[in-house]
Design a protein around this motif. Structure first.
Motif, short mmCIF file in Angstrom:
data_model
loop_
_atom_site.label_atom_id
_atom_site.label_comp_id
_atom_site.label_asym_id
_atom_site.label_seq_id
_atom_site.Cartn_x
_atom_site.Cartn_y
_atom_site.Cartn_z
N ILE A 18 0.83 -1.20 0.00
CA ILE A 18 0.00 0.00 0.00
C ILE A 18 0.87 1.25 0.00
CG2 ILE A 18 -1.67 1.33 1.36
CD1 ILE A 18 -2.81 -1.36 2.31
N GLN A 19 2.01 1.21 0.77
CA GLN A 19 2.86 2.37 0.88
C GLN A 19 3.58 2.68 -0.43
OE1 GLN A 19 5.46 1.52 4.12
NE2 GLN A 19 3.87 1.75 5.68
N LYS A 20 3.68 1.73 -1.35
CA LYS A 20 4.37 1.94 -2.61
C LYS A 20 3.51 2.65 -3.63
CE LYS A 20 7.62 -1.92 -2.30
NZ LYS A 20 8.06 -3.19 -2.93
N THR A 21 2.27 2.94 -3.30
CA THR A 21 1.38 3.64 -4.23
C THR A 21 0.93 4.95 -3.60
OG1 THR A 21 -0.56 2.49 -3.35
CG2 THR A 21 0.57 1.49 -5.24
N THR A 22 0.67 5.93 -4.44
CA THR A 22 0.20 7.23 -3.98
C THR A 22 -1.31 7.21 -3.87
OG1 THR A 22 0.02 8.07 -6.22
CG2 THR A 22 2.15 8.32 -5.12
N ALA A 23 -1.86 8.37 -3.49
CA ALA A 23 -3.30 8.47 -3.32
C ALA A 23 -4.03 8.31 -4.64
CB ALA A 23 -3.65 9.81 -2.68
N ASN A 24 -3.41 8.69 -5.75
CA ASN A 24 -4.05 8.57 -7.05
C ASN A 24 -3.71 7.26 -7.75
OD1 ASN A 24 -1.46 8.99 -7.81
ND2 ASN A 24 -1.79 11.06 -8.63
N GLY A 25 -3.13 6.32 -6.99
CA GLY A 25 -2.87 5.00 -7.54
C GLY A 25 -1.53 4.84 -8.22
N LYS A 26 -0.72 5.89 -8.31
CA LYS A 26 0.59 5.80 -8.94
C LYS A 26 1.60 5.19 -7.97
CE LYS A 26 0.40 9.41 -12.45
NZ LYS A 26 0.78 8.48 -13.52
N GLU A 27 2.61 4.56 -8.53
CA GLU A 27 3.66 3.96 -7.72
C GLU A 27 4.53 5.07 -7.12
OE1 GLU A 27 7.04 0.42 -8.06
OE2 GLU A 27 5.93 1.10 -9.81
N MET A 28 4.96 4.87 -5.88
CA MET A 28 5.81 5.84 -5.23
C MET A 28 7.14 5.98 -5.97
SD MET A 28 4.44 7.24 -2.49
CE MET A 28 5.80 7.66 -1.42
N LEU A 29 7.61 7.23 -6.10
CA LEU A 29 8.88 7.47 -6.77
C LEU A 29 10.05 7.02 -5.89
CD1 LEU A 29 8.30 11.08 -8.13
CD2 LEU A 29 8.72 9.06 -9.53
N SER A 30 11.04 6.44 -6.52
CA SER A 30 12.31 6.18 -5.83
C SER A 30 13.24 7.36 -6.10
CB SER A 30 12.95 4.90 -6.33
OG SER A 30 13.22 4.97 -7.73
N ASN A 31 14.25 7.51 -5.27
CA ASN A 31 15.22 8.57 -5.51
C ASN A 31 15.91 8.36 -6.86
OD1 ASN A 31 15.16 8.37 -2.30
ND2 ASN A 31 15.83 10.43 -2.89
N PRO A 32 15.88 9.36 -7.72
CA PRO A 32 16.51 9.18 -9.04
C PRO A 32 18.03 9.08 -8.92
CG PRO A 32 15.88 11.46 -8.73
CD PRO A 32 15.34 10.72 -7.54
N LYS A 33 18.63 8.52 -9.93
CA LYS A 33 20.09 8.42 -10.02
C LYS A 33 20.58 9.37 -11.10
CE LYS A 33 20.42 3.61 -8.47
NZ LYS A 33 20.88 2.24 -8.82
N ARG A 63 8.30 14.10 -14.35
CA ARG A 63 9.02 15.33 -14.68
C ARG A 63 10.38 15.29 -13.99
NH1 ARG A 63 7.94 20.41 -16.61
NH2 ARG A 63 9.17 22.15 -15.76
N TYR A 64 11.46 15.51 -14.77
CA TYR A 64 12.82 15.53 -14.23
C TYR A 64 13.38 16.95 -14.36
CZ TYR A 64 12.70 10.42 -14.42
OH TYR A 64 12.37 9.10 -14.23
N LEU A 76 12.69 18.30 -18.03
CA LEU A 76 12.17 17.45 -19.10
C LEU A 76 11.07 16.54 -18.56
CD1 LEU A 76 15.54 16.28 -20.74
CD2 LEU A 76 13.91 17.92 -21.71
N ASN A 77 10.06 16.30 -19.40
CA ASN A 77 9.00 15.35 -19.05
C ASN A 77 9.24 14.04 -19.79
OD1 ASN A 77 7.71 17.31 -17.49
ND2 ASN A 77 6.45 18.01 -19.21
N LYS A 102 15.91 16.16 -9.85
CA LYS A 102 14.71 15.87 -9.05
C LYS A 102 13.68 15.17 -9.93
CE LYS A 102 11.02 18.26 -6.49
NZ LYS A 102 10.47 19.59 -6.14
N ALA A 103 13.05 14.13 -9.39
CA ALA A 103 11.97 13.43 -10.09
C ALA A 103 10.66 13.68 -9.34
CB ALA A 103 12.27 11.93 -10.15
N GLU A 104 9.60 13.98 -10.10
CA GLU A 104 8.30 14.23 -9.48
C GLU A 104 7.19 13.94 -10.48
OE1 GLU A 104 7.81 18.39 -8.54
OE2 GLU A 104 9.07 18.97 -10.23
N TYR A 105 6.04 13.61 -9.94
CA TYR A 105 4.87 13.44 -10.81
C TYR A 105 4.33 14.81 -11.19
CZ TYR A 105 4.80 8.45 -9.87
OH TYR A 105 5.12 7.12 -9.79
N ILE A 106 3.92 14.92 -12.42
CA ILE A 106 3.48 16.21 -12.94
C ILE A 106 2.23 16.71 -12.23
CG2 ILE A 106 2.69 17.42 -15.02
CD1 ILE A 106 4.37 15.45 -16.65
N ILE A 107 1.35 15.81 -11.83
CA ILE A 107 0.07 16.20 -11.26
C ILE A 107 0.06 16.18 -9.74
CG2 ILE A 107 -1.22 15.46 -13.29
CD1 ILE A 107 -1.86 12.85 -11.83
#
Length: 274
Positions: A18-33, A63-64, A76-77, A102-107
């Motif tokens: 459950i913790q690996k998904t966000t409130a909108n059902g997307k998978e949680m981001l890992s720290n980018p490399k 979005r990076y 960049l997206n 930085k990595a983030e979801y656009i929404i």
């Protein structure tokens, strides 16, 4: 009892999922490399470098954003799981330093930051200067040679040569100070031409100094001199005794002895060619 034990072990696994998904059902981001895929961390002016940023655990679109010292450089997206590639051109000293992405979801707000990459600007060295406290040396004398390049990124490595032969191990200086070697003048062959070479991590930029020569500065007694001399004999001394004193060195391929001999009977000057 066995059934309860299974439930106790299953519950944390469900919680982690459950913790690996966000409130909108997307998978949680890992720290980018952040990875350097073209170029080097030690850079020169006008050099291009390419950085790759990727969060391996993400649900596109992502979005990076690339930052330098916490200031945004580019963004960049990505609509798939391919990395964002950022190409930089090093145009000035302000273009080097620490970079992150930085990595983030656009929404959604928030995001994860990557590791850091630090770029260092390499400056070419200037022509080194070879010097010594003295330019004249006697046989049996200890002398020193110093080599210094006043400009260029540290560390700087130095080599010393006599003619084309290397005469010392490489000396690498971490500070802006001269490399020094000690020499012992043992024979006339030690009066040749010396040079030094300086180099750093700047590619194809090794430079040589001008040549440096020690000149012979010696007074001695001899019956067969190799340079120009004068000689005097006291009228009361044996007419065959001659004392030579060096005036100046001459070219080895054609040497002369200039002397005067005073005899009891008469004075006679002679020039002899060896």
């Amino acid at each position: 009892m066995y059934f309860l034990t299974v439930l106790l072990f299953s519950y944390p696994q469900m919680s982690q999922q459950i913790q690996k998904t966000t409130a909108n059902g997307k998978e949680m981001l890992s720290n980018p490399k952040l990875v350097l895929v073209q170029g080097a961390l030690n850079v020169v002016m006008k050099q291009n470098v390419t950085l790759s940023c990727l969060s391996e655990s993400a649900s596109p679109p992502v979005r990076y954003t690339l930052f330098k010292h916490n200031q945004q450089v580019s963004a960049l997206n990505r609509s798939d799981l391919t990395p964002a590639l950022f190409t930089l051109t090093i145009n000035s000293a302000s273009d080097v330093g620490e970079y992150k992405c930085k990595a983030e979801y656009i929404i959604s707000s928030g995001g994860k930051y990557s590791n850091s990459l630090i770029f260092t600007l390499i400056e070419p060295i200037s022509k080194p200067v070879l010097s010594s406290p003295t330019s004249q040396a006697k046989k049996g004398q200890n002398v020193t040679l110093s080599c210094l390049s006043e400009n260029g990124s540290l560390p700087i490595s130095y080599l010393f040569f006599k003619g084309s032969q290397n005469i010392s191990p490489q000396k690498t200086m971490q500070k802006r100070e001269a490399a020094v070697i000690f020499l012992f003048i043992d024979s006339l062959s030690d009066y040749g031409t010396y040079k030094c070479k300086a180099s750093n991590s700047f590619p194809n930029n090794a430079k040589y100094s001008n040549g440096f020569n020690f000149t012979l500065a010696e007074k001695f007694k001899s019956t067969r001199p190799s340079t120009s001399f004068t000689s005097t004999v006291n009228a009361e001394e044996s007419e065959n005794e001659v004392i030579y004193t060096e005036i100046e060195p001459v070219k080895p391929e054609e040497e002369y002895i200039n002397f005067s001999v005073i005899r009891r009977e008469e004075e006679k000057g002679e020039n002899l060619k060896l």
